[in-house]
Scaffold this active site. Structure first.
Site, PDB file in Angstrom:
ATOM      1  CG  ASP A  20      -1.985   1.005   1.236  1.00  0.00           C
ATOM      2  OD1 ASP A  20      -2.022   1.832   0.303  1.00  0.00           O
ATOM      3  OD2 ASP A  20      -2.796   0.987   2.180  1.00  0.00           O
ATOM      4  CG  ASP A 110      -3.296   3.739  -2.706  1.00  0.00           C
ATOM      5  OD1 ASP A 110      -4.365   3.118  -2.787  1.00  0.00           O
ATOM      6  OD2 ASP A 110      -2.943   4.364  -1.699  1.00  0.00           O
ATOM      7  CD  GLU A 111      -5.724  -0.563  -0.538  1.00  0.00           C
ATOM      8  OE1 GLU A 111      -5.457  -1.340   0.395  1.00  0.00           O
ATOM      9  OE2 GLU A 111      -6.557   0.357  -0.458  1.00  0.00           O
TER      10      GLU A 111
HETATM   11 MG    MG Z   1      -2.364   3.851   0.303  1.00  0.00          MG
END
Ligand code: MG
Length: 419
Positions: A20, A110-111
């Site tokens: 993340d 984003d993960e």
């Molecule tokens: Mg993040």
């Protein structure tokens, strides 16, 4: 005969990674403008979509009205965001993760979860792989990323949150409940403010408090399903697998165009830029695709899609741009409204193990793999890729669209997961 490796895998480190990026949008802004490093940065307009850790120290959270955030942190610098770059950098990070294992499940911009069970014999232990990922993302992309390693998706996600900022947490087998039970119930994936408040009313503050209750004790207040699943999670019982290949099936990119474009010339420049990005990513992975899908958005929620499947797969920038141009013209045919977003994705991917030369090709069929035009195009792509590899991606930029103050509508939904 295959029992030994299974036993080894069970006794070794857990294999589920949750990676993340830290304060993703804000970190990208600090990367693009180094004068923002170490300073409180807010990304957004009226609403804070992301806040740097320096701003979070003042209690700023996303989403929150920017006015309120400025009251908490008067020195905060507000930037509107480079949303195109977020997509690009996200794709680059996902490529690094894909190198760690093909079993990758991206859950937001984003993960992602990665199960490295099948690659430890090549790349080392799960924690070694997590360290490689962190150093590659820092070195090649320039962004901080936190990684949690655990035996379940639920626990890996909690571990990466505990690892922030810019850290690594490995929850060794046998220590899961020692790690989990002292944590506040708010740390559980799926426990929001409302559920947490309800649990507090029953005197439940830690995950251990929740685990200690008899199963079903909370079904009258939370409902049987939620209470059962929370109870199972409190004991780290989470059978969900990492659903691999969720992004391996296509390579896509999109560009938001602010208030919109109507000029076909300008739109074809955007298509060329997207074709370049998609082609480059596909070639880097030695993949070609035979289906190209074009998605065009008009003001409001209206989206028109057009796709076409080629007789043989391609990853050539020129071929993708050409076909993309045809699909775009079809999508906007008869339209009078401006185009506010163009998205293109290449699917039906295959691996370029060998290129079959076609002997009997129609010379006019420039999109066909193995035709003389296709071979020339492959040679051009290879030299452009080589130059970029050596001197950086931005040196040869095809089809860069004018910066029109992109509206971050598309990103509001994505930003919800961004921390
Ligand atoms: Mg993040």
């Amino acid at each position: 005969m295959s029992q030994a490796p299974c036993i080894l895998a069970d006794m070794g480190e857990p294999t589920i990674l949750h990676a993340d990026l830290d304060a993703f949008f804000a970190s990208v802004e600090q990367l693009l403008d180094p004068s923002l490093k170490g300073k409180p940065v807010l990304v957004g307009g009226g609403i804070v979509l992301a806040a740097s850790y320096e701003a979070r120290a003042y209690g700023v959270r996303s989403p929150m009205p920017t006015r309120d955030a400025k009251r908490l942190c008067p020195d905060a610098i507000v930037v509107h965001g480079h949303f195109e770059r977020y997509l690009d950098l996200s794709a680059h990070v996902m490529e690094v993760l894909e190198d760690a294992s093909p079993v990758i499940e991206q859950i937001s911009i984003d993960e992602a979860f990665v199960d490295v069970r099948g690659t430890t014999h090549l790349l080392g232990s799960p924690s070694a792989i997590a360290r490689q990922i962190r150093s590659r993302v820092a070195g090649e992309v320039g962004l901080p990323i936190s990684v949690g390693v655990a035996s379940t998706k639920f626990l890996a996600k909690i571990a990466s949150a505990r690892a922030k900022p810019n850290g690594l947490v490995v929850v060794a087998r046998g220590t899961e409940l020692d790690f989990l039970h002292p944590l506040p119930v708010e740390a559980m994936w799926g426990v929001g403010r409302v559920t947490a408040a309800r649990l507090h009313r029953f005197g439940i503050f830690t995950i251990g408090d929740l685990a200690a209750l008899p199963r079903g004790a909370l079904s009258s207040s939370l409902g049987p399903w939620a209470s059962g699943s929370l109870h199972a999670l409190a004991w780290n019982r989470d059978p969900r697998m990492v659903r691999g290949g969720r992004r391996a099936g296509s390579v896509g990119s999109q560009q938001a165009l602010g208030r919109g474009l109507t000029d076909p010339e300008e739109l074809s420049v955007v298509v060329l830029g997207l074709a370049d990005r998609i082609g480059r990513r596909a070639r880097k992975k030695d993949r070609s695709g035979s289906t190209l899908t074009m998605r065009v958005r008009f003001p409001g929620p209206r989206v028109v899609s057009r796709s076409h499947t080629l007789p043989s797969p391609t990853s050539s920038t020129a071929a993708l741009a050409e076909l993309g141009g045809v699909l775009l013209r079809r999508a906007i045919d008869g339209e009078e409204e401006p185009v506010t977003l163009v998205g293109m994705s290449l699917s039906n991917l295959t691996t370029d193990e060998f290129l079959q030369l076609e002997l009997d090709v129609d010379p006019g069929d420039v999109l066909r793999a193995g035709s003389s035009m296709d071979l020339k195009r492959r040679a051009i792509d290879a030299s452009v890729d080589g130059i970029r590899e050596r001197f950086g991606r931005d040196l040869l930029k095809l089809g860069s669209a004018p910066d029109r103050g992109v509206t971050p509508e598309e990103f509001r939904r994505l930003a919800e997961h961004s921390d």
